[in-house]
Structures are given as C-alpha cells and as structure tokens.
Design an enzyme around this catalytic site. Structure first.
Site, short mmCIF file in Angstrom:
data_model
loop_
_atom_site.label_atom_id
_atom_site.label_comp_id
_atom_site.label_asym_id
_atom_site.label_seq_id
_atom_site.Cartn_x
_atom_site.Cartn_y
_atom_site.Cartn_z
N ASP A 252 50.76 58.69 34.60
CA ASP A 252 49.69 58.77 35.61
C ASP A 252 49.86 60.03 36.46
O ASP A 252 50.90 60.22 37.11
CB ASP A 252 49.73 57.54 36.52
CG ASP A 252 49.37 56.27 35.76
OD1 ASP A 252 48.27 56.21 35.21
OD2 ASP A 252 50.21 55.35 35.71
N ASP B 297 56.07 61.73 32.50
CA ASP B 297 55.40 60.68 33.27
C ASP B 297 53.95 60.61 32.75
O ASP B 297 53.46 61.54 32.11
CB ASP B 297 55.44 61.06 34.75
CG ASP B 297 54.51 60.20 35.59
OD1 ASP B 297 54.63 58.97 35.49
OD2 ASP B 297 53.66 60.77 36.32
C1 XBP Z 1 52.43 54.64 38.02
C2 XBP Z 1 52.08 53.59 38.96
C3 XBP Z 1 51.21 52.57 38.47
C4 XBP Z 1 49.76 52.90 38.36
C5 XBP Z 1 49.02 51.61 38.13
O1 XBP Z 1 53.65 55.20 38.44
O2 XBP Z 1 52.52 53.55 40.07
O3 XBP Z 1 51.36 51.49 39.35
O4 XBP Z 1 49.29 53.48 39.58
O5 XBP Z 1 49.54 50.94 37.04
P1 XBP Z 1 54.30 56.44 37.73
P2 XBP Z 1 49.83 49.38 37.04
O6 XBP Z 1 53.21 57.46 37.47
O7 XBP Z 1 55.28 56.95 38.72
O8 XBP Z 1 54.96 55.94 36.49
O9 XBP Z 1 48.71 48.74 37.76
O10 XBP Z 1 49.88 49.01 35.60
O11 XBP Z 1 51.15 49.17 37.75
MG MG Z 2 52.82 59.91 38.10
#
Ligand code: XBP
Ligand code: MG
Length: 240
Positions: free
Chosen positions: A15, A13
C-alpha cells in the site's frame, strides 16, 4: 542501497509503495462499508491521513471507535464485519482497473531480475487485498512472481513491529544484509530497520511529510531508483 552481487531480494511494501491504494481504494471502500453498516462515521482524506498512523484496517476502525467515545471491545465483532465488507469493496474497486502500479514499478522489478535479484512482498494488509492487486493490476505487467509474500494474517504484530520482515527473511533463509526494503511510511521504515534491513523510501500520497531519517535514500517515484540499478550493470558503483 541496492547492491547487485550481494543483494538477493528486494522486499516491497504494497500500500502506497507498489500502488496508491490507500486514497484510491481503501478509503472509499471504508466509507462504503461504514455506510452499508448504517454507521454515521465517514472519513475525509484528512481523517484518513491521521488514522493511517495505525496499521491494519480493523485496528484503524477500533481506534476510530475509541476516539469517537465508543467502547471498542463492545464493537469488535460488528467492526470485524465492517472490515470484511471494506475488503470486499476494495476488491470491487480494484476489479474496475482503477488502481495501476506506481510509475517505475515494472521497470524496476525487471531491472532487478536482469541482475538476478528477486523481489518479494512484505505488507500488513490483508492477503485478499494483495490478491486483488496482483490479479487486477500487476499480473498483466508480465513480471516474475514474487519469491516471498508476507501479509497481515501471517503476523501477530503489524508494522512498525519487525515481525513481517523477520518472517520474510526466515522464509527466504537469508540474513538481512542480502536484502533491502522499499517502503512509503514511517511505520514501514521502522519495521524494516528493526529487522536489520536498509530501506529506500518512495514518497506517497498520505505519508510524504513523515520523518524518514533512518532511510538510505528517499525518492518521489520508483523511477528514480531505476537509473541507479541500471548503472550498476554497466560496472559502475553498485550502490543506490
Ligand atoms: C497497510 C495497512 C493496511 C491497509 C488496509 O500497511 O496499514 O491496514 O491500510 O488493509 P503497510 P487491511 O502498507 O504498512 O503494510 O484493511 O487489510 O488491514
Ligand atoms: Mg505502505
């Protein structure tokens, strides 16, 4: 959990897992974009912790609109503009070099590579955000490139739906038993488990208190996975 000799690819993953992007860059970028759009909304860290239960930046904005008593459908177009601006601010923050990879990420990917295990990226963030992190923070680490990259635009349903992981496995042409996932959130854990993968959780700023019962292992930092991977190269038990 990481099994050399069987596992061919570890799916990361982005973020919260590869870097602490949420508090250091997504949140300030949202607030800059909201201010720029002339909206009165500002998100505190506590607001954002709650809003993060919804994957996807645009989906998060629509949810907040609804909670604030607005009609999300009427605002969809303008909030899509706010979301686009948010990602522009996100890239600017990343370009300042403010968001490094998490401790242990580089060494872990190199240790995996040393055992012939590739790495991939399964995120439901926008591709431009992945590109910014790669360009401004990760490329300088001298890692092999990820063998698969699935981003938010590639799927119809974001985490906790398993689609992003299923797509990664399909592109790799691998059954789930040949891969595992590293995640930081319950949504990510559920997505990967529904796709049939074993999951390691690395705790992150906003999700540390979530329920991770279905994880094979839970650690505070990626460094803690490293000795277990290295131990396997010395012929010890090949399981983290
Ligand atoms: C990541 C997210 C994203 C980021 C923002 O999810 O939920 O929405 O917070 O990115 P994960 P965007 O880590 O579970 O993949 O604004 O591009 O959506
Ligand atoms: Mg994450």
């Amino acid at each position: 959990m990481i099994v050399p000799g069987r596992h061919r690819c570890v799916l990361f993953d982005v973020d919260g897992t590869i870097a602490e992007t949420e508090g250091h860059s997504h949140l300030p970028a949202f607030n800059r974009a909201l201010e720029e759009a002339g909206l009165p909304w500002r998100w505190s860290r506590d607001d954002y912790r709650r809003l993060l239960k919804t994957s996807g930046g645009l989906e998060r904005l629509l949810r907040f609109a609804q909670e604030s008593g607005s009609d999300p459908d009427a605002l969809r177009e303008s909030l899509a503009g706010v979301h686009k601006a948010k990602n522009r601010h996100f890239a600017e923050i990343l370009a300042s070099g403010a968001v490094p990879a998490r401790s242990g990420f580089r060494d872990l990917v190199l240790a995996l590579a040393g055992q012939g295990i590739a790495w991939g990226v399964v995120t439901t963030t926008s591709r431009s955000n992945w590109d910014a992190l790669w360009t401004h923070s990760l490329i300088r680490l001298g890692l092999p490139a990820p063998v698969v990259i699935v981003c938010g635009e590639d799927v119809a349903a974001k985490k906790p739906d398993p689609e992003a992981y299923e797509q990664a496995l399909a592109r790799l042409d691998l059954a789930p038993r040949y891969c595992c996932a590293i995640e930081d959130s319950r949504n990510g854990l559920v997505a990967a488990r529904l796709a049939g993968l074993e999951v390691a959780i690395v705790k992150s700023e906003f999700f540390a208190d979530e329920r991770f019962d279905e994880a094979a292992v839970v650690v505070d930092e990626l460094d803690q996975l490293l000795p277990l991977v290295v131990a396997t190269t010395k012929g010890e038990r090949a399981s983290v």
